[in-house]
Design an enzyme around this catalytic site. Structure first.
Site, PDB file in Angstrom:
ATOM      1  N   ASP A 119     -71.660  15.513 -15.002  1.00 38.00           N
ATOM      2  CA  ASP A 119     -72.090  15.169 -16.356  1.00 38.00           C
ATOM      3  C   ASP A 119     -73.079  13.995 -16.261  1.00 38.00           C
ATOM      4  O   ASP A 119     -73.281  13.402 -15.204  1.00 38.00           O
ATOM      5  CB  ASP A 119     -70.886  14.848 -17.251  1.00 38.00           C
ATOM      6  CG  ASP A 119     -71.209  15.083 -18.731  1.00 38.00           C
ATOM      7  OD1 ASP A 119     -72.407  15.052 -19.105  1.00 38.00           O
ATOM      8  OD2 ASP A 119     -70.274  15.276 -19.522  1.00 38.00           O
ATOM      9  N   GLU A 122     -69.439  13.076 -29.185  1.00 40.53           N
ATOM     10  CA  GLU A 122     -68.706  12.426 -28.095  1.00 40.53           C
ATOM     11  C   GLU A 122     -67.868  11.253 -28.601  1.00 40.53           C
ATOM     12  O   GLU A 122     -67.255  11.342 -29.653  1.00 40.53           O
ATOM     13  CB  GLU A 122     -69.682  12.040 -26.973  1.00 40.53           C
ATOM     14  CG  GLU A 122     -70.400  13.284 -26.429  1.00 40.53           C
ATOM     15  CD  GLU A 122     -71.195  13.030 -25.170  1.00 40.53           C
ATOM     16  OE1 GLU A 122     -70.674  12.404 -24.230  1.00 40.53           O
ATOM     17  OE2 GLU A 122     -72.361  13.474 -25.104  1.00 40.53           O
TER      18      GLU A 122
HETATM   19  C1  BGC Z   1     -78.087  11.400 -24.333  1.00 37.76           C
HETATM   20  C2  BGC Z   1     -77.100  12.520 -24.356  1.00 37.76           C
HETATM   21  C3  BGC Z   1     -76.023  12.229 -23.435  1.00 37.76           C
HETATM   22  C4  BGC Z   1     -75.430  10.855 -23.701  1.00 37.76           C
HETATM   23  C5  BGC Z   1     -74.402  10.516 -22.666  1.00 37.76           C
HETATM   24  C6  BGC Z   1     -77.405  10.081 -24.616  1.00 37.76           C
HETATM   25  O1  BGC Z   1     -78.308   9.045 -24.547  1.00 37.76           O
HETATM   26  O2  BGC Z   1     -79.069  11.616 -25.299  1.00 37.76           O
HETATM   27  O3  BGC Z   1     -77.687  13.723 -23.990  1.00 37.76           O
HETATM   28  O4  BGC Z   1     -75.058  13.197 -23.584  1.00 37.76           O
HETATM   29  O5  BGC Z   1     -76.425   9.870 -23.694  1.00 37.76           O
HETATM   30  O6  BGC Z   1     -73.667   9.376 -22.985  1.00 37.76           O
HETATM   31  C1  BGC Z   2     -72.137  15.476 -22.351  1.00 35.84           C
HETATM   32  C2  BGC Z   2     -72.433  16.865 -21.874  1.00 35.84           C
HETATM   33  C3  BGC Z   2     -73.899  17.155 -21.986  1.00 35.84           C
HETATM   34  C4  BGC Z   2     -74.700  16.099 -21.268  1.00 35.84           C
HETATM   35  C5  BGC Z   2     -76.189  16.299 -21.365  1.00 35.84           C
HETATM   36  C6  BGC Z   2     -73.065  14.463 -21.746  1.00 35.84           C
HETATM   37  O1  BGC Z   2     -72.887  13.218 -22.325  1.00 35.84           O
HETATM   38  O2  BGC Z   2     -70.798  15.144 -22.035  1.00 35.84           O
HETATM   39  O3  BGC Z   2     -71.664  17.793 -22.602  1.00 35.84           O
HETATM   40  O4  BGC Z   2     -74.163  18.421 -21.475  1.00 35.84           O
HETATM   41  O5  BGC Z   2     -74.393  14.846 -21.815  1.00 35.84           O
HETATM   42  O6  BGC Z   2     -76.674  15.979 -22.602  1.00 35.84           O
END
Ligand code: BGC
Ligand code: BGC
Length: 629
Positions: free
Chosen positions: A311, A517
């Protein structure tokens, strides 16, 4: 004369021979470039030619913001992603996307071996970062439908929209089994019941195409109109304590295997190309460093032959605090069996650390070879070597009318009718289309961003009606009622206004505001203010149907008695018309809860089958109304 007669053809032959030889020397036959060769032979041929640097490049995934032509070329980068909201330009068209992806691809193709990069993006409810894309209901709504064939069609539509923008890889589906709605990602989960999640893995052949029979574990992607999928997050992401995102799932092996693992088995059987590892831990052990589960179980036991991706900064979080010993993180993650690392920005650090670890024999070359072979396998299988560059031919698929109709169908099938009529009166739904004057109220009645939720245009979602194209519930109501019916819209009307207007009935749309998230973790699960008071004021004065827009069950018990009808619409996405379709009886309600609706948060976690089960609405509940579905 005689000389001349023979000399001419002979000279001609020599010239021809020289020309032929120079041609062969100039374009040496390379088996890996020959689509007629077997995939394994192509992989072997290419692996034999690759340096350590080139191999490590394949294992590196970087964010598009840092993916210039030169970086791609210099570091042999194997993959690029768009993080949430990371787009070529605001409101980018399909053509803008294709041009950007192709430019990055040219960098990859300009390297010595010309190995194409694979571009990935979170297309988790349709192609949700892309302006004008069809936004499908989030998974929590799709689980309600129990309609695997519908979800497969959604996968196929999503693949076309993603390909329309030149992208061949989607980080979907999330096959988490959310066991606690306090989790901020509960809406990414189809159900608390693993059997429903398993059923919904039909989205994988939708995204990738139908794999040949008996090809367990072999990644499959059927060409240019399909995308590589990604089952995530391996494993136990939906089981963390109190639903705290990225935290610890405390259960025994038996429960892990019987609740959180089964959908991986289905995904692998259906040829899923990639699996993403979870930020969470299992009994205190970070999944990103869990060799037993990633290599021992996923690769060896389940015979998964695609690649395992980390991830976003997932390996950084192996240490606490994150990134405090990055070399150790790289070592633990790669030795655990992670093949591609979503770095996503500090790629030089990742590449340097991984190179040193291999040169110092901490990580054996065999592990690197396994990782790269898997990545190349996916790239060969999906035809990326033959078709690395995208074109504009699918541009009209993005947000097409056909896909919007499909999303509308999914919206009406995902709505759950939880109440219809107070004990002393008639059912309120279906609502009459012809009425003198009706009220539409609530913070969520006319807010496309709210009804789409998180992971829409931006990572955390967006409020308002400008983010992309779609139909709000208010607009849908206006589209549906008889032209003679006057529709009054007031977001939060006061009681005297409601009392004095002589409305025939009211529709109140309230709920949660977008999140993604950990930002969505909630210990109280309340709806956005003034939702509760809007319900009170409106439903106290006129017969009302309440529609709840939320990523999970929320606290409703205090308000239910006042309502005449209650509908859970989840996060329906861009096609709000589907909500009106069932409210007004053009279609019947058919949805059944795929989650338990709790009474109060102190009951949580509470899932179907639990000893202390005492829900407001049980798992599987859903009233029906007449009409086709
Ligand atoms: C990104 C997301 C990613 C997340 C992880 C963000 O800055 O745009 O894609 O999932 O950070 O914490
Ligand atoms: C998320 C994933 C996602 C990745 C890319 C992460 O923070 O947990 O589900 O695919 O970001 O954006």
């Amino acid at each position: 004369m005689a000389m001349g007669r023979f000399a001419e053809p002979k000279m001609g032959f020599v010239v021809l021979l020289l020309w032929f030889m120079s041609g062969v020397a100039g374009a040496e036959y390379m088996a890996y470039k020959d689509p007629k060769q077997e995939v394994d032979a192509r992989i072997k041929d290419l692996m034999d030619r690759m340096t350590l640097e080139e191999k490590i490049g394949q294992m590196t995934q970087i964010e598009r913001k840092v993916a210039t032509f030169d970086v791609m070329k210099q570091y042999f980068i194997g993959s690029v992603l768009s993080g949430g909201g990371s787009v070529p330009c605001p409101k980018a068209s399909a053509e803008d996307w294709v041009k950007m992806v192709n430019e990055i691809q040219k960098g990859a193709l300009s390297t010595r071996l010309g190995i194409p990069m694979i571009y990935g993006i979170d297309a988790i409810h349709g192609h949700n970062n892309a302006y004008n894309a069809t936004i499908f209901p989030h998974n929590i709504g799709l689980g309600v439908t129990r309609d695997a064939e519908l979800v497969k069609r959604i996968g196929a539509a999503t693949a076309l929209e993603v390909r329309a923008t030149g992208i061949p890889y989607a980080f979907a589906p999330c096959i988490a089994v959310c066991r606690d709605p306090r989790w901020g990602r509960c809406y990414e989960s189809y159900s608390e019941d693993h059997k429903i999640v398993q059923m919904m893995t039909e989205i994988i052949p939708g995204l990738q195409g139908d794999p040949p029979a008996n090809s367990m574990g072999v990644p499959f992607v059927a060409g240019k109109t399909k995308v590589a999928a990604c089952a995530k997050h391996f494993v136990g992401d939906g089981g963390t304590v109190k639903g705290i995102d990225e935290s610890n799932t405390v259960i025994d092996l038996n429960e892990l295997l019987s609740i959180h693992m089964p959908a991986y088995y289905d995904s692998i059987r259906k040829g899923v190309a990639t699996v993403m590892v979870s930020y969470s831990s299992w009994n205190g052990h970070k999944m990103h460093a869990n060799r037993d589960l990633v290599t021992g179980f996923l690769k060896d036991k389940l015979e998964f032959e695609g690649f395992v991706i980390s991830d976003w900064q997932g390996i950084d979080k192996i240490t606490d605090p994150p990134h405090s010993n990055y070399s150790y993180s790289v070592q633990a993650a790669v030795l655990a069996g992670i093949d591609m690392v979503m770095v996503p920005e500090n790629y030089t650090e990742f590449i340097n650390d991984l190179s040193s670890l291999v040169k110092n024999k901490v990580i054996p070359m065999s592990r690197i070879d396994d990782a790269v072979e898997r990545i190349l396998k996916v790239k060969f299988v999906m035809g990326l070597f033959e078709n690395p560059m995208a074109d504009f031919s699918l541009a009209n698929q993005l947000g097409s009318q056909e896909h919007r109709e499909l999303a509308r169908e999914a919206v009406r099938k995902s709505a759950v009718l939880l109440k219809n009529g107070k004990s002393d009166n008639q059912p309120l739904l279906p609502l009459p289309k012809k009425a003198a004057k009706i009220l539409v109220a609530g913070s969520h009645a006319h807010n496309l961003g709210y009804q789409c939720g998180g992971w829409t245009i931006q990572w955390q979602g967006v409020a308002g009606n400008d983010l992309t194209t779609g139909t709000t519930i208010l607009t849908a109501v206006k589209n549906t009622v008889d032209p003679s019916t006057q529709v009054v819209y007031e977001s939060d009307p006061d009681a005297s206004f409601v009392n004095s207007n002589n409305f025939s009935y009211a529709i109140v749309v309230v709920g949660e505001v977008p999140y993604a998230e950990m930002w969505g973790d909630s210990s109280n699960l309340t709806i956005k203010e003034p939702g509760g008071s809007t319900i009170g004021k409106v439903c106290g004065a006129v017969r009302c149907a309440v529609v709840v827009i939320s990523g999970r069950p929320v606290v409703l018990e205090p308000y239910v008695a006042e309502m005449d009808a209650l509908v859970a619409a989840w996060l329906p996405g861009s096609e709000g018309q589907g909500v009106a379709d069932v409210l007004f009886g053009d279609y019947g309600f058919s949805g059944k809860l795929a989650r338990t609706w709790f009474k109060s948060v102190d009951q949580l976690p509470m899932n179907v089958g639990d000893a202390h089960y005492d829900p407001l609405f049980p798992f599987g509940f859903g009233l029906i109304t007449s009409g086709s579905i």
